[in-house]
Design an enzyme around this catalytic site. Structure first.
Site, PDB file in Angstrom:
ATOM      1  N   LYS A  11     -51.618-101.154  -2.950  1.00  0.00           N
ATOM      2  CA  LYS A  11     -53.067-101.197  -3.111  1.00  0.00           C
ATOM      3  C   LYS A  11     -53.622 -99.870  -3.652  1.00  0.00           C
ATOM      4  O   LYS A  11     -52.939 -98.843  -3.616  1.00  0.00           O
ATOM      5  CB  LYS A  11     -53.705-101.556  -1.764  1.00  0.00           C
ATOM      6  CG  LYS A  11     -53.314-102.963  -1.266  1.00  0.00           C
ATOM      7  CD  LYS A  11     -54.084-103.332   0.005  1.00  0.00           C
ATOM      8  CE  LYS A  11     -53.722-104.730   0.481  1.00  0.00           C
ATOM      9  NZ  LYS A  11     -54.544-105.147   1.653  1.00  0.00           N
ATOM     10  N   TYR A  51     -58.506-113.153  -3.285  1.00  0.00           N
ATOM     11  CA  TYR A  51     -58.807-113.179  -1.846  1.00  0.00           C
ATOM     12  C   TYR A  51     -59.829-114.266  -1.489  1.00  0.00           C
ATOM     13  O   TYR A  51     -60.513-114.158  -0.471  1.00  0.00           O
ATOM     14  CB  TYR A  51     -59.300-111.808  -1.382  1.00  0.00           C
ATOM     15  CG  TYR A  51     -58.175-110.788  -1.237  1.00  0.00           C
ATOM     16  CD1 TYR A  51     -57.253-110.890  -0.198  1.00  0.00           C
ATOM     17  CD2 TYR A  51     -58.038-109.727  -2.133  1.00  0.00           C
ATOM     18  CE1 TYR A  51     -56.233-109.971  -0.052  1.00  0.00           C
ATOM     19  CE2 TYR A  51     -57.008-108.788  -1.995  1.00  0.00           C
ATOM     20  CZ  TYR A  51     -56.114-108.926  -0.945  1.00  0.00           C
ATOM     21  OH  TYR A  51     -55.095-108.012  -0.799  1.00  0.00           O
ATOM     22  N   PHE A  59     -65.784-108.745   5.915  1.00  0.00           N
ATOM     23  CA  PHE A  59     -65.179-107.673   5.127  1.00  0.00           C
ATOM     24  C   PHE A  59     -64.897-108.071   3.674  1.00  0.00           C
ATOM     25  O   PHE A  59     -64.340-107.291   2.911  1.00  0.00           O
ATOM     26  CB  PHE A  59     -63.878-107.193   5.795  1.00  0.00           C
ATOM     27  CG  PHE A  59     -62.839-108.269   5.989  1.00  0.00           C
ATOM     28  CD1 PHE A  59     -61.976-108.620   4.968  1.00  0.00           C
ATOM     29  CD2 PHE A  59     -62.730-108.941   7.210  1.00  0.00           C
ATOM     30  CE1 PHE A  59     -61.015-109.612   5.140  1.00  0.00           C
ATOM     31  CE2 PHE A  59     -61.773-109.939   7.392  1.00  0.00           C
ATOM     32  CZ  PHE A  59     -60.915-110.271   6.354  1.00  0.00           C
ATOM     33  N   ARG A  87     -43.150-108.979   5.779  1.00  0.00           N
ATOM     34  CA  ARG A  87     -44.264-108.749   6.714  1.00  0.00           C
ATOM     35  C   ARG A  87     -43.822-107.782   7.821  1.00  0.00           C
ATOM     36  O   ARG A  87     -44.600-106.955   8.285  1.00  0.00           O
ATOM     37  CB  ARG A  87     -44.739-110.075   7.336  1.00  0.00           C
ATOM     38  CG  ARG A  87     -45.366-111.063   6.359  1.00  0.00           C
ATOM     39  CD  ARG A  87     -46.725-110.659   5.847  1.00  0.00           C
ATOM     40  NE  ARG A  87     -47.712-110.440   6.874  1.00  0.00           N
ATOM     41  CZ  ARG A  87     -49.036-110.458   6.646  1.00  0.00           C
ATOM     42  NH1 ARG A  87     -49.513-110.704   5.426  1.00  0.00           N
ATOM     43  NH2 ARG A  87     -49.881-110.224   7.610  1.00  0.00           N
ATOM     44  N   THR A  93     -51.735-105.579  10.025  1.00  0.00           N
ATOM     45  CA  THR A  93     -52.866-105.329   9.123  1.00  0.00           C
ATOM     46  C   THR A  93     -53.561-104.013   9.458  1.00  0.00           C
ATOM     47  O   THR A  93     -53.885-103.221   8.561  1.00  0.00           O
ATOM     48  CB  THR A  93     -53.890-106.489   9.246  1.00  0.00           C
ATOM     49  OG1 THR A  93     -53.209-107.730   9.083  1.00  0.00           O
ATOM     50  CG2 THR A  93     -54.984-106.358   8.210  1.00  0.00           C
ATOM     51  N   ARG A 104     -47.218 -99.656   6.440  1.00  0.00           N
ATOM     52  CA  ARG A 104     -48.628 -99.420   6.787  1.00  0.00           C
ATOM     53  C   ARG A 104     -48.771 -98.291   7.800  1.00  0.00           C
ATOM     54  O   ARG A 104     -49.708 -97.495   7.727  1.00  0.00           O
ATOM     55  CB  ARG A 104     -49.270-100.725   7.267  1.00  0.00           C
ATOM     56  CG  ARG A 104     -49.636-101.655   6.101  1.00  0.00           C
ATOM     57  CD  ARG A 104     -50.021-103.027   6.567  1.00  0.00           C
ATOM     58  NE  ARG A 104     -50.667-103.809   5.515  1.00  0.00           N
ATOM     59  CZ  ARG A 104     -50.908-105.114   5.597  1.00  0.00           C
ATOM     60  NH1 ARG A 104     -50.538-105.783   6.683  1.00  0.00           N
ATOM     61  NH2 ARG A 104     -51.497-105.756   4.609  1.00  0.00           N
ATOM     62  N   ASN A 114     -55.177-100.495   3.528  1.00  0.00           N
ATOM     63  CA  ASN A 114     -53.926-100.530   4.289  1.00  0.00           C
ATOM     64  C   ASN A 114     -52.666-100.563   3.411  1.00  0.00           C
ATOM     65  O   ASN A 114     -51.655-101.132   3.780  1.00  0.00           O
ATOM     66  CB  ASN A 114     -53.951-101.665   5.312  1.00  0.00           C
ATOM     67  CG  ASN A 114     -54.135-103.021   4.672  1.00  0.00           C
ATOM     68  OD1 ASN A 114     -54.174-103.119   3.458  1.00  0.00           O
ATOM     69  ND2 ASN A 114     -54.215-104.056   5.484  1.00  0.00           N
ATOM     70  N   HIS A 117     -50.048-105.158   0.218  1.00  0.00           N
ATOM     71  CA  HIS A 117     -50.226-106.583   0.500  1.00  0.00           C
ATOM     72  C   HIS A 117     -48.855-107.218   0.676  1.00  0.00           C
ATOM     73  O   HIS A 117     -47.894-106.797   0.028  1.00  0.00           O
ATOM     74  CB  HIS A 117     -50.942-107.268  -0.673  1.00  0.00           C
ATOM     75  CG  HIS A 117     -50.945-108.769  -0.570  1.00  0.00           C
ATOM     76  ND1 HIS A 117     -51.841-109.448   0.216  1.00  0.00           N
ATOM     77  CD2 HIS A 117     -50.136-109.708  -1.124  1.00  0.00           C
ATOM     78  CE1 HIS A 117     -51.593-110.753   0.134  1.00  0.00           C
ATOM     79  NE2 HIS A 117     -50.555-110.933  -0.681  1.00  0.00           N
ATOM     80  N   GLU A 128     -49.421-116.633  -5.309  1.00  0.00           N
ATOM     81  CA  GLU A 128     -49.819-115.262  -5.624  1.00  0.00           C
ATOM     82  C   GLU A 128     -48.959-114.669  -6.737  1.00  0.00           C
ATOM     83  O   GLU A 128     -49.458-113.949  -7.604  1.00  0.00           O
ATOM     84  CB  GLU A 128     -49.733-114.398  -4.351  1.00  0.00           C
ATOM     85  CG  GLU A 128     -50.774-114.812  -3.317  1.00  0.00           C
ATOM     86  CD  GLU A 128     -50.595-114.155  -1.951  1.00  0.00           C
ATOM     87  OE1 GLU A 128     -51.425-114.427  -1.066  1.00  0.00           O
ATOM     88  OE2 GLU A 128     -49.630-113.386  -1.769  1.00  0.00           O
TER      89      GLU A 128
HETATM   90  P1  IDP Z   1     -52.935-109.091   5.772  1.00  0.00           P
HETATM   91  O1  IDP Z   1     -53.112-108.290   4.508  1.00  0.00           O
HETATM   92  O2  IDP Z   1     -52.190-108.313   6.827  1.00  0.00           O
HETATM   93  O3  IDP Z   1     -52.341-110.447   5.530  1.00  0.00           O
HETATM   94  P2  IDP Z   1     -55.493-110.431   6.117  1.00  0.00           P
HETATM   95  O4  IDP Z   1     -56.071-110.809   7.424  1.00  0.00           O
HETATM   96  O5  IDP Z   1     -54.935-111.505   5.233  1.00  0.00           O
HETATM   97  O6  IDP Z   1     -54.383-109.298   6.399  1.00  0.00           O
HETATM   98  O7  IDP Z   1     -56.626-109.646   5.328  1.00  0.00           O
HETATM   99  C1  IDP Z   1     -56.494-109.348   3.956  1.00  0.00           C
HETATM  100  C2  IDP Z   1     -56.917-107.925   3.720  1.00  0.00           C
HETATM  101  O8  IDP Z   1     -58.303-107.786   4.005  1.00  0.00           O
HETATM  102  C3  IDP Z   1     -56.247-106.880   4.630  1.00  0.00           C
HETATM  103  O9  IDP Z   1     -54.963-106.492   4.184  1.00  0.00           O
HETATM  104  C4  IDP Z   1     -57.242-105.739   4.560  1.00  0.00           C
HETATM  105  O10 IDP Z   1     -57.125-105.009   3.336  1.00  0.00           O
HETATM  106  C5  IDP Z   1     -58.564-106.499   4.547  1.00  0.00           C
HETATM  107  N1  IDP Z   1     -59.103-106.657   5.909  1.00  0.00           N
HETATM  108  C6  IDP Z   1     -58.678-107.510   6.875  1.00  0.00           C
HETATM  109  N2  IDP Z   1     -59.399-107.388   7.997  1.00  0.00           N
HETATM  110  C7  IDP Z   1     -60.308-106.426   7.749  1.00  0.00           C
HETATM  111  C8  IDP Z   1     -61.359-105.833   8.539  1.00  0.00           C
HETATM  112  O11 IDP Z   1     -61.586-106.180   9.704  1.00  0.00           O
HETATM  113  N3  IDP Z   1     -62.087-104.841   7.924  1.00  0.00           N
HETATM  114  C9  IDP Z   1     -61.870-104.444   6.630  1.00  0.00           C
HETATM  115  N4  IDP Z   1     -60.909-104.978   5.868  1.00  0.00           N
HETATM  116  C10 IDP Z   1     -60.124-105.954   6.410  1.00  0.00           C
HETATM  117 MG    MG Z   2     -53.096-112.046   4.460  1.00  0.00          MG
END
Ligand code: IDP
Ligand code: MG
Length: 140
Positions: A11, A51, A59, A87, A93, A104, A114, A117, A128
């Site tokens: 990212k 997304y 968010f 993962r 996350t 991460r 973070n 992806h 994707e």
């Molecule tokens: P993941 O990337 O671990 O699968 P997801 O829940 O699919 O997590 O969320 C996608 C992306 O959205 C996360 O990687 C992060 O960049 C962002 N994100 C998720 N939750 C939050 C939050 O609570 N605040 C800000 N950004 C968030």
């Molecule tokens: Mg995800």
């Protein structure tokens, strides 16, 4: 049946912070083969589309702004049990909850920014990967 491919992005935060090389090294070191890769930048529209599943979440706008804020590295990775193992390699996350040594835990700065992806299912890995790569850009 589990496939052997997953999709990842390094990212914009990790690119800006100079972590491309270290992250790719950790990915290769964990046994993943890179079968497609590009250095590119998502438009706001493309980031929003990628997304789309999170549209409506608090968010979402922040996520779309962040993911289009600078270049990313997109890649398709190959390994047995690719989705689940990747993962595990990237960690939770929220980097505060990510296991020590995960990508991460080492390189993310917040739950939003973070570092990487990783696809969450075989079906999404396929969707994707196809979103970012034409068939002629994938080298098995
Ligand atoms: P993941 O990337 O671990 O699968 P997801 O829940 O699919 O997590 O969320 C996608 C992306 O959205 C996360 O990687 C992060 O960049 C962002 N994100 C998720 N939750 C939050 C939050 O609570 N605040 C800000 N950004 C968030
Ligand atoms: Mg995800």
């Amino acid at each position: 049946m589990a496939t052997n491919r997953t999709f990842t992005m390094i990212k914009p935060d990790a690119v800006r912070n100079g972590h491309i090389g270290a992250i790719l090294e950790q990915i290769n070191g964990a046994g993943f083969k890179i079968v497609a890769m590009k250095y590119t930048q998502l438009s706001k529209e493309k980031a929003g589309e990628f997304y789309a599943v999170h549209r409506g979440r608090p968010f979402y706008d922040e996520l779309v702004d962040f993911m289009s804020s600078g270049p990313i590295v997109a890649a398709i990775l190959e390994k047995g049990n690719a989705v689940a193992d990747f993962r595990k390699l990237i960690g939770a996350t929220n980097p505060d909850e990510a296991d020590a040594g995960t990508i991460r835990a080492k390189y993310a700065t917040s739950i939003g920014e973070n570092a990487v992806h990783g696809s969450d299912s075989d079906e999404n890995a396929e969707i994707e990967g196809s979103f970012h790569f034409a068939g002629t850009e994938v080298f098995a």
